[in-house]
Design a protein around this motif. Structure first.
Motif, short mmCIF file in Angstrom:
data_model
loop_
_atom_site.label_atom_id
_atom_site.label_comp_id
_atom_site.label_asym_id
_atom_site.label_seq_id
_atom_site.Cartn_x
_atom_site.Cartn_y
_atom_site.Cartn_z
N LEU A 134 4.49 13.56 -0.50
CA LEU A 134 5.06 14.05 0.75
C LEU A 134 5.18 12.88 1.72
O LEU A 134 4.36 11.97 1.69
N TYR A 135 6.20 12.92 2.59
CA TYR A 135 6.36 11.85 3.57
C TYR A 135 5.29 12.03 4.65
O TYR A 135 5.30 13.01 5.39
N PHE A 181 14.40 2.89 3.57
CA PHE A 181 13.72 1.96 4.47
C PHE A 181 13.31 2.68 5.76
O PHE A 181 12.18 2.55 6.22
N VAL A 182 14.22 3.47 6.30
CA VAL A 182 13.96 4.13 7.58
C VAL A 182 12.90 5.23 7.44
O VAL A 182 12.02 5.37 8.29
N HIS A 183 12.97 6.00 6.35
CA HIS A 183 12.12 7.18 6.25
C HIS A 183 10.81 6.94 5.50
O HIS A 183 9.87 7.70 5.65
N VAL A 184 10.76 5.90 4.68
CA VAL A 184 9.53 5.64 3.93
C VAL A 184 8.86 4.33 4.39
O VAL A 184 7.71 4.33 4.82
N ALA A 236 0.82 -1.21 0.00
CA ALA A 236 0.00 0.00 0.00
C ALA A 236 0.86 1.27 0.00
O ALA A 236 0.32 2.36 -0.11
N ILE A 237 2.17 1.13 0.11
CA ILE A 237 3.02 2.34 0.10
C ILE A 237 3.15 2.84 -1.33
O ILE A 237 3.54 2.09 -2.21
N PRO A 238 2.79 4.10 -1.59
CA PRO A 238 2.84 4.60 -2.96
C PRO A 238 4.26 4.62 -3.51
O PRO A 238 5.20 5.00 -2.79
#
Ligand SMILES: Nc1ncnc2c1ncn2[C@@H]1O[C@H](COP(=O)(O)OP(=O)(O)O)[C@@H](O)[C@H]1O
Ligand SMILES: [Mg+2]
Lengths: 297, 353
Positions: free
Chosen positions: B86-87, A209-212, A189-191
């Motif tokens: 955007l994050y 990996f850490v930020h998204v 589900a992560i765009p």
């Protein structure tokens, strides 16, 4: 009377109530009644060897548990087992999910194979691992001897330092697939644009990996942690099949203690009280995890 | 600043060729718009320039440097996406600061840059919110902020305004144009909206099926379309295209319809498509070709009036006339047409004649 009910609850509410009634009734009989009855039992001194005398003792059973050193031993064994199982399951599940979220030849087949351990019944899984660890004809011995890691066969489950870890290994084997599946669904589900944006912004694989990935994974991780904790802290089947609390007290966990207390010593009162302590601990731990991960979503 | 040179840039997905030997030279500080219908390869081209999509064949250069195989972060490009991207777990401040933090910019400098950018984009009051607490327009401003904060020499924008409503799109359009003037950077902007392309671009590359159909200034594209596809893609309402041939007297003929053309434009007998922009009609006057037509529909737009008319030979046309003209449904009237403003295309190749 009916008219007043009608006014208070609209037509929809009433049909809804009628429709859910069968389920509620079944739940009341099979869930609510046993829960309440076992609580009633935990307040009485019930021992099946003298079934006719069952005096009310109030909180005495609970007090007796906390003074019982077997209880504290079981708490420490359960803690070790639960922490190891949950941490290893979760970390492995994240890695497997990351792998299977990529497209590569054979990815679909691998995803299907992944679910086999999960679909294996718990008892079968226990017997399978018991055979693998078997001191005379076990697969583990054969393999390790062949690659030269051991010089002669060993009784794996007979080693008190290893027993708990070996059982945890069998549990991870069965529990990890479902956790990985849950995380894969969250990952899908992560765009894609988020990863593209991060790449352009200059993030390397680890930073992406850490930020998204990780922030997006939080709801899935929460579910996995809560679910795996609940499963592990109460786990019983593997202990019954593989070690029965032994060798010595090496795998003497809470669920095993409850079983021994209730069905071997036939002390239903303290057994029920222990069950309540375990249930409360499970509830509090889950609540803590949800608070911890949930508030930062 | 950087000039971008694409030489025979090609992207294939298995048997699908998304971009086919594309040649494109984008100058320092130029505002280049890639315009075309959905699926024509605009995004793929942009992604190849960004380094997000591996280049199957061809060469990509920034100035004199070959960047064909360079990863995105080495190319110093910034990108703005249609989905904002955007994050979600970071605040506006953290979103804008992120590219700088990845470059280990000193903290004070990051803070200064974020303050500066949010001032420019008028989002200073939103810095502590999360993207989910912003409107679409605000989100796209934040995305722009994240792009400009590290002062890249190339900006890539993939339909950045397509998710916004019409009014917001207009104001964001002028914001982007102002940004371009202020930053003096090279912009590559992808859109399927011809009005956006016309207003923003220094030059437009019109694409279809992975190929560039025409590369020219907005005026050049509009007034000298290279083929019927380009002609009909730009302009609203779209250009009238009428199939016919060149009669022996050098005029355009379609059934009973005859129209004067500039002398000696095309040899007689050729099968052509005639293009007439709706606004290229006037009152009849000497020197203008005249066209008789019956009005079937009148649509006042306020500033002007749209007419649907039927000319001889059952040719239906859409025309745009000044609002002062008193026209009524059913009127028969004569229009004047400047032959020099007519477009002629070969009917087979669809290319301009
Ligand atoms: N990952 C992909 N795999 C296969 N085909 C793709 C992929 N991405 C794009 N395409 C195809 O390439 C063509 C161009 O796509 P795209 O550049 O996204 O078009 P646009 O942005 O102009 O709408 C389309 O026909 C599309 O189906
Ligand atoms: Mg696109």
């Amino acid at each position: 009377m009916l008219a007043r009910l009608n006014r208070k609850f609209g037509y929809d509410e009433r049909s809804a109530a009628i429709l859910v009634f069968p389920v509620v009734a079944v739940l009341l009989v099979v869930a609510a009644y046993p829960i309440l009855y076992s609580f009633w039992v935990s307040l009485h001194d019930i021992v099946l060897t003298r079934p006719l005398r069952r005096p009310f003792v109030g909180g005495d059973n609970y007090l007796r548990i906390f003074g019982d050193e077997r209880f504290w031993l079981a708490v420490s064994r359960t803690t070790v087992y639960t922490v190891v199982t949950v941490v290893v399951t979760t970390v492995l599940a994240v890695l497997v999910a990351l792998l299977l979220n990529e497209t590569f030849p054979g990815q679909r087949i691998l995803s299907a194979v992944l679910l086999v351990p999960w679909a294996t019944p718990s008892v079968v899984n226990g017997l399978m691992w018991k055979w693998i660890y078997d001191p005379t004809y076990g697969l583990l011995n054969a393999l390790l001897l062949k690659v030269g890691l051991i010089e002669r066969y060993r009784a794996w489950l007979g080693d008190p330092d290893l027993t708990l870890m070996l059982i945890a290994n069998a549990a991870v084997w069965k529990q990890m697939p479902l956790a990985a599946l849950l995380l894969i669904v969250t990952m899908k589900a992560i765009p894609d644009d988020l990863y593209r944006a991060a790449k352009v912004d200059g993030a390397n694989v680890l930073q992406r990996f850490v930020h998204v990935t990780l922030p997006a994974l939080r709801p899935g991780l929460m579910l996995v942690l809560v679910y795996e904790t609940m499963i592990s802290i109460r786990h019983f089947d593997l202990f019954l099949i593989m070690t029965q609390g032994g060798p010595g007290d090496a795998s003497f966990t809470l669920s095993w203690l409850i079983y021994v207390e209730t069905f071997r010593s036939l002390r239903f009162g303290t057994g029920a009280a222990m069950s309540y302590v375990l249930a409360m601990a499970t509830f509090l731990l889950s609540w803590a995890v949800i608070r911890w991960l949930g508030k930062r979503i | 600043m950087a000039a971008i040179t694409c030489e025979k840039l090609t992207k294939r997905y298995g048997s699908v060729t998304a971009v086919d030997r594309l040649d494109l030279a984008i100058g320092h500080g130029e505002f280049m718009v890639l315009l075309g219908p959905s699926g024509c390869g605009k995004t793929t081209t942009l992604n190849m320039i960004a380094g997000l999509e591996e280049i199957t064949d061809g060469t990509l250069r920034f100035d004199a440097t070959d960047v064909t195989w360079q990863p995105p972060h080495k190319r110093e490009v910034a990108m703005v996406f249609q989905s904002y991207a955007l994050y979600p777990n970071k605040t506006v401040r953290e979103n804008i600061a992120f590219p700088l933090q990845l470059r280990r910019t000193p903290r004070a400098e990051v803070e200064r840059a974020v303050a500066d950018v949010s001032e420019q984009l008028e989002i200073a009051h939103l810095l502590d919110r999360h993207p989910s607490q912003l409107s679409g327009g605000q989100r796209q401003r934040v995305a722009l902020g994240r792009a400009i904060v590290r002062k890249p020499s190339v900006f890539l924008m993939d339909e950045p305004l397509s998710n916004l409503d019409a009014a917001l799109r207009l104001s964001m359009r002028s914001l982007i144009k102002h940004l371009h003037q202020r930053l003096q950077a090279t912009f590559v902007y992808v859109t399927h909206d011809q009005a956006e392309a016309m207003t923003l671009a220094d030059r437009i590359a019109v694409m279809r099926g992975g190929l560039i159909q025409q590369l020219d200034t907005p005026d050049g594209i509009y007034s000298r379309p290279a083929n019927t596809f380009v002609a009909s893609f730009l302009g609203s309402p779209p250009i009238n295209l009428v199939e016919g041939e060149i009669a022996a007297d050098g005029r355009f003929a379609r059934g009973a319809l005859r129209l004067d053309l500039p002398p000696g434009a095309v040899a007689p007998g050729r099968a052509v498509t005639l293009g007439l922009r709706p606004e290229d009609v006037a009152a009849p006057a000497p020197g203008l070709a005249s066209l008789e037509a019956r009005v079937t529909l009148v649509s006042p737009l306020g500033s002007e009036t749209l007419l649907e008319v039927v000319a001889p030979g059952d040719v239906a046309l859409t025309l745009r006339v000044p609002k002062e003209w008193r026209v009524r449904h059913g009127d028969s009237m004569t229009f004047g047409i400047d032959p020099a403003r007519l477009h002629l295309f070969d009917r087979q190749t669809e290319a301009r004649l």
